[in-house]
Design a protein around this motif. Structure first.
Motif, mmCIF file in Angstrom:
data_model
loop_
_atom_site.group_PDB
_atom_site.id
_atom_site.type_symbol
_atom_site.label_atom_id
_atom_site.label_comp_id
_atom_site.label_asym_id
_atom_site.label_seq_id
_atom_site.Cartn_x
_atom_site.Cartn_y
_atom_site.Cartn_z
ATOM 1 N N ILE A 84 39.536 32.703 5.673
ATOM 2 C CA ILE A 84 38.938 34.087 5.256
ATOM 3 C C ILE A 84 40.091 35.042 5.479
ATOM 4 O O ILE A 84 40.146 36.100 4.826
ATOM 5 N N VAL A 85 40.788 34.940 6.764
ATOM 6 C CA VAL A 85 41.885 35.875 6.871
ATOM 7 C C VAL A 85 42.941 36.083 5.985
ATOM 8 O O VAL A 85 43.461 36.957 5.618
ATOM 9 N N ARG A 86 43.491 34.723 5.478
ATOM 10 C CA ARG A 86 44.301 34.596 4.376
ATOM 11 C C ARG A 86 44.081 35.429 3.103
ATOM 12 O O ARG A 86 44.613 36.071 2.570
ATOM 13 N N ARG A 87 42.723 35.377 2.802
ATOM 14 C CA ARG A 87 42.038 36.017 1.372
ATOM 15 C C ARG A 87 42.222 37.374 1.787
ATOM 16 O O ARG A 87 42.331 38.111 0.852
ATOM 17 N N GLN A 88 41.548 37.758 2.823
ATOM 18 C CA GLN A 88 41.515 39.348 3.108
ATOM 19 C C GLN A 88 42.942 39.903 3.300
ATOM 20 O O GLN A 88 43.024 41.000 2.594
ATOM 21 N N ARG A 89 43.857 39.448 3.856
ATOM 22 C CA ARG A 89 45.146 39.954 3.754
ATOM 23 C C ARG A 89 45.674 39.871 2.368
ATOM 24 O O ARG A 89 46.392 40.651 2.278
ATOM 25 N N ALA A 90 45.495 38.809 1.705
ATOM 26 C CA ALA A 90 46.064 38.916 0.399
ATOM 27 C C ALA A 90 45.622 40.051 -0.605
ATOM 28 O O ALA A 90 46.045 40.505 -1.148
ATOM 29 N N ALA A 91 44.340 40.388 -0.241
ATOM 30 C CA ALA A 91 43.586 41.363 -0.835
ATOM 31 C C ALA A 91 43.882 42.689 -0.223
ATOM 32 O O ALA A 91 43.664 44.004 -0.936
ATOM 33 N N GLY A 92 44.918 42.950 0.803
ATOM 34 C CA GLY A 92 45.274 44.092 1.040
ATOM 35 C C GLY A 92 44.517 44.560 2.244
ATOM 36 O O GLY A 92 44.910 45.959 2.594
#
Length: 393
Positions: A84-92
């Motif tokens: 979840i964290v990785r996807r959120q960070r990738a989304a900016g």
């Protein structure tokens, strides 16, 4: 396709972690089943009497399942948080919005866990994991070495001698587990549930933090890049788990006589602490199996359970409530350890069929949809307001 920064789409998920989650629910069903059997009991709630077959089933569960299934849940839970964290960070997204998103998720788990414990099964773990996530968000930015250091310290803590094993050896099903009346059920469970939720998370800190560490490296999603680590973890983890379980599982199986109370205060924590290694080993082993077997009808069906693990976990509790509650079927004194293990396996197989039907229909599952809607809806609503205001401008 899933929305940017939203939950992972069903077609985007890796087979290995979902297959591990699916098998994990079989282990959880088996780990919970013997607690409902009536009569005297020994360590871990295992019946102290019964036929040789019952004792043999108890030996197998105590060796390979008990205190080994839930650590695997912890590893996969931490791994999912890292995703979840990785996807959120990738989304900016910045760290503070990510923390708030995970806090919403944790509160959903706590509320669901409370309702689950009150209505179905007092041995709920959802609320404990909700508390763990609520506190664990502060570990998201820790360096790798601190994740592993704190994980090691938490493991040492649960390995210390404890009197909890004596209580587990002395107590059978109580009114909170098998409530004699519907109204009395709430009075008994409202006292017990806060302790389970408030303290139960401590034993899952180690696998949760290691799951975060593994999730940062996408170890379970990309097994081809980490074969040596996965094979070593599977071999060493499962071996340590079996060796640490045998001193007590052989007693459960009737091979050895019951040790004294002082020995139990040492062997009980040893059994639980080595189970953490088993949770890690099982997760690695199942990912390796997924890599070897590949995408087949059976693996897709079991992975579908993993994709709908919350719905399938709660479905198990419906069975426990109907079969064992005194004011319903009341089969606690009728079913043996062997029969409850068969019931647990049949229940899991039923969830495999149910989850596979949902997979074919492209349906996530009711509780998965609920938790995603509450977790991500505030962001979507804010984004919608922003787009609308921009269009009006």
């Amino acid at each position: 396709m899933s929305i940017q920064g939203g939950p992972t789409g069903l077609q985007e998920r890796a087979l290995g972690p979902d297959l591990a989650r699916g098998f994990m629910l079989l282990f959880i069903a088996l780990a919970n089943s013997h607690y409902f059997v009536g009569g005297d009991r020994f360590f871990g709630g295992f019946p102290s009497d019964g036929s040789p077959l019952d004792r043999g089933v108890g030996l197998l569960i105590a060796t390979f399942v008990d205190a080994r299934a839930f650590p695997m849940f912890g590893v996969l839970f931490g791994y999912g948080v890292a995703q979840i964290v990785r996807r959120q960070r990738a989304a900016g997204n910045d760290w503070w919005p990510i923390r708030k998103l995970l806090w919403r998720r944790s509160l959903v788990l706590i509320v669901l866990g409370f309702l689950h414990a009150m209505l179905l099964y007092i041995g709920d773990i959802l609320a404990a994991y909700g508390v763990l996530l609520f506190l664990g968000v502060w570990a998201l930015r820790w360096k790798d070495r601190w994740l592993l250091i704190v994980a090691a310290l938490a493991l040492i803590l649960i390995a210390l001698p404890s009197d909890d094993s004596l209580a587990a050896a002395a107590e059978g099903p109580d009114p909170s587990m098998l409530p004699p009346t519907f109204l009395g059920q709430f009075a008994d469970r409202i006292v017990v549930q806060p302790f389970i939720a408030g303290l139960g998370w401590i034993g899952f800190v180690t696998p949760f933090l290691i799951g975060l560490w593994a999730g940062r490296r996408r170890i379970l999603e990309r097994p081809a890049e980490h074969l040596t680590l996965l094979r070593t973890t599977a071999l060493v983890g499962v071996t340590i788990a079996i060796a640490g379980a045998l001193p007590l599982s052989l007693v459960v199986g009737g091979v050895l006589t019951r040790p004294g109370d002082h020995a139990l205060t040492i062997l009980g924590p040893l059994h639980d602490a080595t189970g953490v290694f088993g949770g890690l080993g099982y997760a690695a082993l199942l990912v390796l199996i997924a890599r070897r077997v590949g995408d087949r009808p059976m693996t897709r069906a079991i992975a579908a359970v993993g994709q709908r693990s919350l719905t399938c976990y709660l479905s198990q509790s419906v069975v426990w409530a109907v079969v064992f509650t005194p004011y319903l079927l009341d089969l606690s004194d009728t079913l043996t350890a062997t029969r409850t293990a068969l019931l647990a396996t049949a229940t899991w197989l039923a969830t495999v069929l149910l989850a596979d039907r949902m997979r074919r229909a492209g349906y996530r599952g009711p509780f998965e949809l609920l938790i995603r809607r509450i977790t991500y809806q505030p962001r979507r609503t804010a984004a919608t307001r922003s787009r609308n205001s921009g269009s009006l401008a």
